[in-house]
Design an enzyme around this catalytic site. Structure first.
Site, PDB file in Angstrom:
ATOM      1  N   ASP A  55       0.845  -1.193   0.000  1.00 51.97           N
ATOM      2  CA  ASP A  55       0.000   0.000   0.000  1.00 51.97           C
ATOM      3  C   ASP A  55       0.882   1.245   0.000  1.00 51.97           C
ATOM      4  O   ASP A  55       2.080   1.188   0.316  1.00 51.97           O
ATOM      5  CB  ASP A  55      -0.901  -0.046   1.238  1.00 51.97           C
ATOM      6  N   ASP A  57      -0.449   5.060   1.024  1.00 55.88           N
ATOM      7  CA  ASP A  57      -0.766   5.993   2.108  1.00 55.88           C
ATOM      8  C   ASP A  57      -0.747   5.282   3.461  1.00 55.88           C
ATOM      9  O   ASP A  57      -1.460   4.299   3.671  1.00 55.88           O
ATOM     10  CB  ASP A  57      -2.145   6.615   1.873  1.00 55.88           C
ATOM     11  N   PHE A  63       0.975   9.873   5.540  1.00 59.62           N
ATOM     12  CA  PHE A  63      -0.318  10.511   5.333  1.00 59.62           C
ATOM     13  C   PHE A  63      -0.792  11.244   6.587  1.00 59.62           C
ATOM     14  O   PHE A  63      -1.229  12.395   6.538  1.00 59.62           O
ATOM     15  CB  PHE A  63      -1.329   9.442   4.920  1.00 59.62           C
ATOM     16  N   PHE A  89      -9.830   4.486  10.924  1.00 63.05           N
ATOM     17  CA  PHE A  89      -9.040   4.475   9.692  1.00 63.05           C
ATOM     18  C   PHE A  89      -9.232   5.770   8.908  1.00 63.05           C
ATOM     19  O   PHE A  89      -8.270   6.364   8.425  1.00 63.05           O
ATOM     20  CB  PHE A  89      -9.431   3.270   8.831  1.00 63.05           C
ATOM     21  N   THR A 144      -2.700   0.536  -4.354  1.00 59.86           N
ATOM     22  CA  THR A 144      -3.237   1.699  -3.661  1.00 59.86           C
ATOM     23  C   THR A 144      -4.637   2.024  -4.162  1.00 59.86           C
ATOM     24  O   THR A 144      -4.960   1.793  -5.332  1.00 59.86           O
ATOM     25  CB  THR A 144      -2.306   2.913  -3.853  1.00 59.86           C
ATOM     26  N   LYS A 179      -9.254  -3.946  -3.070  1.00 59.48           N
ATOM     27  CA  LYS A 179      -8.009  -4.705  -3.044  1.00 59.48           C
ATOM     28  C   LYS A 179      -8.224  -6.197  -2.854  1.00 59.48           C
ATOM     29  O   LYS A 179      -7.299  -6.988  -3.072  1.00 59.48           O
ATOM     30  CB  LYS A 179      -7.088  -4.159  -1.954  1.00 59.48           C
ATOM     31  N   ASP A 190      -2.084  -0.621   5.959  1.00 58.16           N
ATOM     32  CA  ASP A 190      -2.389  -0.100   7.289  1.00 58.16           C
ATOM     33  C   ASP A 190      -3.863  -0.195   7.643  1.00 58.16           C
ATOM     34  O   ASP A 190      -4.242   0.008   8.799  1.00 58.16           O
ATOM     35  CB  ASP A 190      -1.935   1.364   7.411  1.00 58.16           C
TER      36      ASP A 190
END
Length: 247
Positions: A55, A57, A63, A89, A144, A179, A190
């Site tokens: 990933d 960010d 970020f 998140f 991403t 994804k 994350d």
């Protein structure tokens, strides 16, 4: 068992199963370790490369710190959430819990021109990606998701990749809202839970949670606390991933 890579006192530290501790790993003997010839455990060779999805960010790009800096600069009189107190998140959701109008203010910063383009890399992230790309029998792709207000995000993500990783890495970008549809061995991400059409049985085999404040309580077998400072530290983690698929 949960496999975890942590960083303490300026050095990489691995919490691993005892068998791997006995293996003296260097870049030169990495290929033999990947086929388990020099390491204890199953001596089975994978017929295809290890496919890693990484990933951007919150994993490669900082970020959270950038968002906080811009928010405090643009709205100095508004309440803000310190990084270590972030617990959702989506930052917009947590800010909306403080004041409803803060949701649009945070969202406006994220979708503004230049936000994604200017995100700084997380420590050691760029170097580790180049090291992984050099490893025999390992395939690395960037995976991403664009934000809903994609007008600036999509192009700026490609520009970020070109600046920090090189133009050739723009050919390794998979940009997808879901994804769970992307095939790979491991997804380093994350997000606490990867949501999508194939959430129960995703196309990738394992989710490696990259530690951020909002996922610290997430239960997972695989967790990467930070990118290691040394090549050997990274290689040990990749060997752990390889062994995880052979178990």
């Amino acid at each position: 068992m949960m496999y975890r890579l942590s960083q303490q006192v300026h050095r990489a530290r691995l919490l691993v199963c005892p068998d791997l501790i006995t293996c003296k790993l260097t870049y030169a003997n990495f290929r033999s370790c990947m086929i388990m010839a020099d390491c204890p455990g199953p001596k089975r060779k994978r017929s295809v490369p290890l496919k890693l999805l990484v990933d951007m960010d919150g994993v490669l790009c900082d970020f959270e710190a950038s968002l906080l800096d811009r928010f405090r600069s643009r709205y100095p009189d508004e309440p803000f959430i310190p990084l270590n107190e972030r617990n959702t998140f989506y930052a917009t959701e947590q800010y909306a819990g403080i004041k409803r109008e803060l949701k649009s203010k945070v969202g406006g910063i994220i979708s503004s021109p230049g936000f994604f383009r200017s995100l700084p890399p997380l420590p050691n992230a760029v170097q580790c990606l180049h090291w992984m790309d050099d490893i025999p029998d390992v395939s690395v792709m960037l995976c991403t998701a664009p934000i809903n207000r994609f007008h600036n995000c999509v192009l700026e993500k490609y520009e970020w990749v070109e600046e920090h990783l090189g133009f050739e890495w723009t050919q390794k970008v998979i940009m997808c809202k879901d994804k769970t549809l992307i095939k790979g061995d491991y997804l380093i991400d994350d997000r606490p839970t990867i949501i999508g059409l194939e959430q129960v049985n995703p196309s990738f085999r394992q989710h490696v949670v990259f530690t951020q404040p909002y996922n610290r309580t997430t239960e997972t077998k695989w967790r990467l606390d930070c990118w290691p400072e040394t090549r050997d530290g990274l290689l040990k983690f990749v060997v752990l991933l390889q062994q995880g698929l052979l178990q």
